[in-house]
Write a protein that holds these residues in place. Structure first.
Motif, mmCIF file in Angstrom:
data_model
loop_
_atom_site.group_PDB
_atom_site.id
_atom_site.type_symbol
_atom_site.label_atom_id
_atom_site.label_comp_id
_atom_site.label_asym_id
_atom_site.label_seq_id
_atom_site.Cartn_x
_atom_site.Cartn_y
_atom_site.Cartn_z
ATOM 1 N N UNK A 352 2.029 9.352 -5.234
ATOM 2 C CA UNK A 352 0.837 9.321 -6.079
ATOM 3 C C UNK A 352 1.136 10.095 -7.360
ATOM 4 N N UNK A 353 1.073 9.401 -8.478
ATOM 5 C CA UNK A 353 1.341 10.004 -9.787
ATOM 6 C C UNK A 353 0.017 10.262 -10.497
ATOM 7 N N UNK A 354 -0.041 11.366 -11.223
ATOM 8 C CA UNK A 354 -1.249 11.751 -11.950
ATOM 9 C C UNK A 354 -0.957 11.781 -13.440
ATOM 10 N N UNK A 355 -1.863 11.177 -14.216
ATOM 11 C CA UNK A 355 -1.689 11.082 -15.660
ATOM 12 C C UNK A 355 -2.960 11.592 -16.340
ATOM 13 N N UNK A 356 -2.777 12.262 -17.473
ATOM 14 C CA UNK A 356 -3.912 12.728 -18.255
ATOM 15 C C UNK A 356 -4.231 11.670 -19.306
ATOM 16 N N UNK A 357 -5.427 11.095 -19.218
ATOM 17 C CA UNK A 357 -5.844 10.045 -20.141
ATOM 18 C C UNK A 357 -7.185 10.445 -20.752
ATOM 19 N N UNK A 358 -7.146 10.754 -22.038
ATOM 20 C CA UNK A 358 -8.368 11.126 -22.752
ATOM 21 C C UNK A 358 -9.107 12.267 -22.057
ATOM 22 N N UNK A 359 -8.332 13.235 -21.598
ATOM 23 C CA UNK A 359 -8.920 14.424 -21.012
ATOM 24 C C UNK A 359 -9.302 14.308 -19.554
ATOM 25 N N UNK A 360 -9.088 13.145 -18.934
ATOM 26 C CA UNK A 360 -9.399 13.000 -17.510
ATOM 27 C C UNK A 360 -8.146 12.591 -16.748
ATOM 28 N N UNK A 361 -8.124 12.952 -15.469
ATOM 29 C CA UNK A 361 -6.960 12.622 -14.641
ATOM 30 C C UNK A 361 -7.096 11.233 -14.052
ATOM 31 N N UNK A 404 6.509 3.509 -17.891
ATOM 32 C CA UNK A 404 5.565 2.676 -18.651
ATOM 33 C C UNK A 404 4.145 3.237 -18.545
ATOM 34 N N UNK A 405 3.784 3.739 -17.379
ATOM 35 C CA UNK A 405 2.454 4.314 -17.201
ATOM 36 C C UNK A 405 2.294 5.593 -18.019
ATOM 37 N N UNK A 406 3.340 6.409 -18.054
ATOM 38 C CA UNK A 406 3.292 7.633 -18.857
ATOM 39 C C UNK A 406 3.117 7.298 -20.334
ATOM 40 N N UNK A 407 3.837 6.261 -20.795
ATOM 41 C CA UNK A 407 3.713 5.837 -22.191
ATOM 42 C C UNK A 407 2.310 5.298 -22.467
ATOM 43 N N UNK A 409 -0.441 6.182 -20.912
ATOM 44 C CA UNK A 409 -1.355 7.337 -20.948
ATOM 45 C C UNK A 409 -1.284 8.031 -22.299
ATOM 46 N N UNK A 410 -0.056 8.187 -22.842
ATOM 47 C CA UNK A 410 0.108 8.832 -24.148
ATOM 48 C C UNK A 410 -0.555 8.005 -25.235
ATOM 49 N N UNK A 411 -0.402 6.679 -25.183
ATOM 50 C CA UNK A 411 -1.024 5.808 -26.181
ATOM 51 C C UNK A 411 -2.534 5.946 -26.159
ATOM 52 N N UNK A 412 -3.112 5.945 -24.952
ATOM 53 C CA UNK A 412 -4.566 6.056 -24.841
ATOM 54 C C UNK A 412 -5.061 7.397 -25.364
ATOM 55 N N UNK A 413 -4.287 8.474 -25.085
ATOM 56 C CA UNK A 413 -4.690 9.799 -25.521
ATOM 57 C C UNK A 413 -4.621 9.905 -27.035
ATOM 58 N N UNK A 414 -3.551 9.387 -27.630
ATOM 59 C CA UNK A 414 -3.399 9.426 -29.084
ATOM 60 C C UNK A 414 -4.478 8.587 -29.751
ATOM 61 N N UNK A 415 -4.779 7.414 -29.173
ATOM 62 C CA UNK A 415 -5.770 6.518 -29.759
ATOM 63 C C UNK A 415 -7.153 7.131 -29.774
ATOM 64 N N UNK A 416 -7.431 8.015 -28.809
ATOM 65 C CA UNK A 416 -8.765 8.613 -28.722
ATOM 66 C C UNK A 416 -8.878 9.902 -29.528
ATOM 67 N N UNK A 417 -7.717 10.389 -30.039
ATOM 68 C CA UNK A 417 -7.715 11.673 -30.752
ATOM 69 C C UNK A 417 -8.326 11.528 -32.151
#
Length: 417
Positions: A352-361, A404-407, A409-417
């Motif tokens: 089970x992998x955990x990613x931070x996306x727009x401030x939520x796990x 790919x999932x990590x990338x 997550x980073x895209x979603x976080x940057x897009x929401x910043x």
């Protein structure tokens, strides 16, 4: 090309096959035989939207505007197929008719596994397979505690719906965790927490011994001596493919109807070839050329995809079947969309992998076998499911999909910043 296509089963697989045939230009006769008297309807909402009352019966119809007439299909509802004669190319129906076909599509689906017959004679015990079940259960939401036997997807979704309707719910599971056998202990523990965090009393490792009436209460007695008092009991302990009517037909049967990649049925041993006979949906056990193994998949998307394949084969038997798509299903529980792609049963390990996306796990369970990605389950992250599906169909490794999932997550976080 066939002149008369007979479809046995007014399921999503059966109706989609008829619709695909018309889209592909088939202008012959189509007859759909359905065991229920009801007009064809979508079944996933039965334990969710229809039970909750957020969708109407009209909204879950499988027929488009204009119904049967617009589709150019002759319905035979409230009639069952009782046997198949592949030599005379005829299906014997429960009303006594022998229905001739030029092409036959078997889409008879599955039925719920049940407990002892006397249990299901009780007016407070239900399964969730037909629209009548959802109607009755919705009316019983305020009739005291609900006990649900089996924490599979039907049971878990029913628990979610009944809690939303304000009912007290106890979910009884014989295994150590919900979905533990299919999805693994860690994912099962997460899904167990999801139920408990939303007010469901989840009993794991609990076997049902008897169910009986006591006045207006229904008593569910467990093997460990506990007794649960319920107003309503829902049984969701799996399903069985509807193939009994095909016994002795010469088709290869075994937990479903065996088919090739084009959904054409297979003969039993050295029996005669069943010309122009196909099987789709929950009843079909289809070969996957990628693995040379056969699988029976009980999910909506699979039925719709097989309907398209079968319709193409009926129109042109020389056409090569489409490449297999990744097996996919979804479940909605307590506002969380759970999506799976692939086959977890083929995994030797799961992480089970955990990613931070727009401030939520966000969690994604990645299943692998010798480094290869064989399945993934996402929780409340639909875009990640798309990434996992593409990776599975491309034959990616588990490590590659995690990257790919990590990338993503980073895209979603940057897009929401």
């Amino acid at each position: 090309m066939s002149d008369h296509v007979v479809i046995i089963g007014a399921s999503v697989g059966g109706i989609r096959t008829a619709q695909e045939l018309r889209k592909l230009g088939f202008d012959g006769d189509i007859t759909v035989v359905g065991a229920e008297h009801e007009q064809p309807y979508d079944k996933p909402p039965l334990s969710k939207q229809l039970l909750l009352g957020t969708q109407s019966e009209a909204e879950i119809s499988l027929l488009g505007e204009g119904g049967w007439e617009a589709l150019g299909v002759t319905p035979r509802l409230g009639v069952r197929a009782e046997s198949l004669d592949i030599d005379s190319m005829a299906v014997h129906l429960s009303d006594g008719e022998d229905l001739q076909y030029d092409a036959l599509v078997i889409a008879t689906g599955v039925r719920p596994r049940t407990l002892a017959p006397e249990v299901h004679e009780l007016d407070s015990v239900f399964t969730v397979r037909e629209i009548a079940d959802a109607r009755a259960l919705r009316e019983r939401a305020d009739r005291g505690p609900v006990v649900i036997i089996g924490a599979g997807f039907i049971g878990a979704e029913a628990a979610s719906s009944f809690r939303a309707l304000g009912a007290e719910v106890t979910l009884v599971e014989a295994l150590g965790a919900p979905f533990g056998r299919v999805l693994g202990d860690e994912v099962g523990a997460f899904l167990a927490d999801l139920q408990r965090d939303n007010g469901v009393e989840l009993l794991t490792g609990a076997a049902v011994e008897t169910i009986e009436k006591d006045g207006d209460r229904t008593l569910v007695r467990l093997a460990d001596g506990r007794t649960l008092s319920a107003g309503t009991v829902v049984v969701g302990i799996g399903s069985l493919p509807n193939t009994e009517w095909l016994e002795g037909s010469g088709l290869k049967l075994g937990d479903g109807v065996f088919t090739d990649a084009g959904c054409a049925v297979q003969p039993d041993g050295f029996g005669p070839h069943a010309e122009s006979v196909f099987a789709v949906g929950d009843v079909a056990r289809q070969i996957d050329p990628r693995t040379n193994k056969d699988y029976r998949v009980e999910h909506w998307t699979n039925a719709a995809e097989q309907a398209y394949v079968a319709a193409r084969q009926i129109m042109d038997p020389t056409m090569a079947p489409s490449p297999p798509k990744a097996p996919y299903f979804w479940s909605d529980q307590f506002g969380l969309k759970i999506q799976m792609v692939g086959r977890p049963s083929e995994a030797t390990s799961v992480t089970v992998h955990r990613f931070s996306v727009r401030g939520s796990e966000k969690k994604v369970a990645v299943y692998e076998n010798d480094g290869a990605l064989v399945a993934a389950v996402t929780f409340g992250w639909p875009r990640a499911l798309g990434t996992c599906r593409q990776a599975w169909e491309a034959g990616a490794t588990a490590a590659e999909v995690v990257e790919k999932l990590a990338a993503l997550a980073d895209q979603n976080t940057v897009a929401s910043a």
